[in-house]
Scaffold this motif. Structure first.
Motif, short mmCIF file in Angstrom:
data_model
loop_
_atom_site.label_atom_id
_atom_site.label_comp_id
_atom_site.label_asym_id
_atom_site.label_seq_id
_atom_site.Cartn_x
_atom_site.Cartn_y
_atom_site.Cartn_z
N THR A 261 -9.52 6.05 -56.22
CA THR A 261 -9.74 7.09 -57.23
C THR A 261 -9.45 6.59 -58.65
N GLY A 262 -9.15 5.29 -58.79
CA GLY A 262 -8.97 4.71 -60.12
C GLY A 262 -7.57 4.81 -60.68
N LEU A 349 -13.75 2.52 -70.02
CA LEU A 349 -14.94 2.14 -69.26
C LEU A 349 -14.56 1.48 -67.94
N ARG A 350 -13.52 0.65 -67.96
CA ARG A 350 -13.09 0.03 -66.70
C ARG A 350 -12.55 1.08 -65.73
N ALA A 351 -11.85 2.08 -66.27
CA ALA A 351 -11.37 3.16 -65.41
C ALA A 351 -12.53 3.94 -64.83
N LEU A 352 -13.57 4.19 -65.64
CA LEU A 352 -14.76 4.89 -65.16
C LEU A 352 -15.40 4.10 -64.02
N LYS A 357 -16.89 4.23 -57.86
CA LYS A 357 -17.39 3.42 -56.75
C LYS A 357 -18.19 4.30 -55.78
N GLY A 358 -19.49 3.94 -55.62
CA GLY A 358 -20.34 4.72 -54.73
C GLY A 358 -20.89 5.98 -55.35
N GLY A 439 -21.28 14.95 -57.51
CA GLY A 439 -20.71 13.65 -57.23
C GLY A 439 -20.66 12.72 -58.42
N ASP A 440 -21.37 13.04 -59.51
CA ASP A 440 -21.37 12.18 -60.69
C ASP A 440 -20.00 12.17 -61.37
#
Length: 471
Positions: A261-262, A349-352, A357-358, A439-440
């Motif tokens: 989940t980041g 952006l890296r967290a996004l 994922k998926g 899901g986005d």
């Protein structure tokens, strides 16, 4: 605030009393600058702004229970009159801090100040009563107001310090002299105002220069991973405690990873032991913030286990900073629109990418302000990074800087309709409402002046109404 009589306050700030029948009456409530916050026992500080003059609300605040007004002219109600309200507010804060038995922790840096301050506060208040800067009120007005909110029970006072030029932090440390000073990083935020990273480092380092010597209990907490910050060790007589992922750091992280989940997870090492941390916050950049908080807590006597539990349970206390909302339809909205600079843009952006994922990911980005000559290159670089991280769609919002974001994405290659430039926030909302699918994951981020929080808020409200495309 600790209880002070109006006579004592007048003496401290060098003011004259007007329309005060009994100068021995005490201020027992908060010191406020917003008339709506005035209440029984409070002191109202009347600032004269370009559009609103606080003196005009004098009668209303006294009716609401304020003991007196601190202003620059008599107002027909109990008042302490001074030449300079801001200077008087600072003098009062300095007096109160000296009276307190609290340990004062101050922190600064180009990015992450508010999130780190919130983490420090959540960790320390498990040990003793803690007062800390609300939101980002870290300037010459917000800082003394925070200090004045401390009471006799306060044991830790955590103050965020901002700067827009050389000498600003030095001034703030004179108002509220810290015992522990933390410098997070030297980045490119406000580089257009400062002129370069060297000048930013000079300004941020004023914090460690203000600290007492190690023999007198002073401690400088410095980021071992930032060469500009680490070099500040030579500018202080205080004890130096290093944090970071470097093996030379006194407080460090090992086995850093992001959950599905980041959310960051790592093994925390302190001089007193090691313990595992899994954070509720989103994004790997919070590891450095957590280590900074852990270093402060260690210096104040907390064990590694105590710190790890507190960090694992800490949440976000300030709005619009990686504020995650899961809509009923499965769309995740990440509101990080409070502010932006190149470092925080890359981290977001890296967290996004980690959170998505998926799933389809959307980066709704706007201008990063105050970058000076670096503006074109930095916006271009952020656009390119969005492509490298495989963000599904970039929505660049605004004028010239947004165009640079999109140009960077195009120049990185192979983006057709995956990047779009829209004129304003409403256009972004209209686009997203028509194209989002369950899901986005949507990240919204820009400098505060752009106001993109309205996009995130509209998306959250749309989800509550159940309006989302099922395409």
């Amino acid at each position: 605030m600790i209880a002070l009589s109006l006579a004592e306050i007048a003496e401290v700030v060098g003011g004259q009393t007007h329309d005060i029948p009994d100068p021995s009456v005490q201020v027992t409530g908060p010191v406020v600058r917003d008339s709506r916050e005035a209440g029984p026992g409070s002191l109202f500080v009347a600032f004269a702004g370009e559009r609103v003059d606080g003196h005009d609300f004098a009668a209303a605040v006294v009716e609401a229970g304020a003991v007196a007004v601190l202003g620059t002219r008599p107002v027909g109600v109990p008042a302490i009159v001074v030449d300079d309200v801001q200077a008087a507010l600072g003098a009062l804060a300095r007096h109160v801090v000296r009276r307190l038995g609290a340990t004062l922790v101050a922190l600064t840096g180009s990015a992450g100040k508010t999130s780190t301050k919130d983490l420090i506060a959540q960790v320390l208040r498990r040990k003793a009563p803690t007062v800390f800067t609300p939101g980002s009120l870290n300037n010459e007005i917000g800082l003394p107001l925070t200090a004045l909110s401390a009471t006799e029970e306060t044991r830790f006072l955590v103050l965020e310090m901002g700067a827009r030029g050389i000498g600003h932090i030095r001034y703030l440390t004179e108002l509220t002299p810290p015992k522990i000073g933390l410098v997070l990083n030297v980045g490119s935020a406000h580089i257009g105002e400062f002129g370069g990273r060297e000048q930013i480092a000079q300004a941020k380092g004023e914090l460690v220069e203000s600290l007492p010597a190690e023999a007198d209990g002073g401690t400088a907490v410095l980021n071992a991973d930032d060469p500009y910050v680490r070099a500040m060790a030579s500018r202080t007589k205080a004890k130096v405690l290093l944090f970071g992922e470097s093996g030379e750091a006194d407080v460090r992280a090992e086995n850093v990873r992001l959950t599905d989940t980041g959310q960051p997870s790592f093994r925390l090492h302190t001089p007193s032991g090691a313990s595992d941390v899994t954070m509720r916050l989103y994004g790997e950049h919070h590891v450095s913030n957590a280590l900074a908080a852990a270093a402060v807590a260690h210096e104040l006597g907390m064990s590694a286990d105590e710190i790890a539990v507190a960090l694992s349970e800490a949440g976000s206390l300030s709005r619009w900073r990686m504020e995650v909302t899961e809509r009923p339809d499965g769309v995740t909205v990440v509101n990080d629109a409070y502010n932006a600079n190149p470092e925080s843009m890359r981290a977001a952006l890296r967290a996004l990418a980690a959170m998505g994922k998926g799933r389809r990911t959307w980066a709704v980005l706007g201008k990063m302000a105050e970058l000076g000559d670096e503006a074109l290159a930095e916006h271009d670089a952020v656009g390119r990074l969005a492509v490298r991280l495989n963000v599904s769609k970039l929505v660049a919002v605004g004028g010239r800087e947004a165009a640079w974001l999109q140009l960077g994405a195009y120049n990185e290659g192979s983006w057709g309709e995956e990047s779009v430039h829209v004129s304003d926030a409403q256009a972004a909302v209209d686009l997203l409402r028509s194209e989002l699918r369950p899901g986005d994951v949507v990240l919204v981020k820009a400098s505060r002046s752009v106001g993109l929080e309205s996009v995130a808020q509209a998306l959250v409200e749309t989800g509550a109404e159940g309006e989302v495309s099922a395409r």
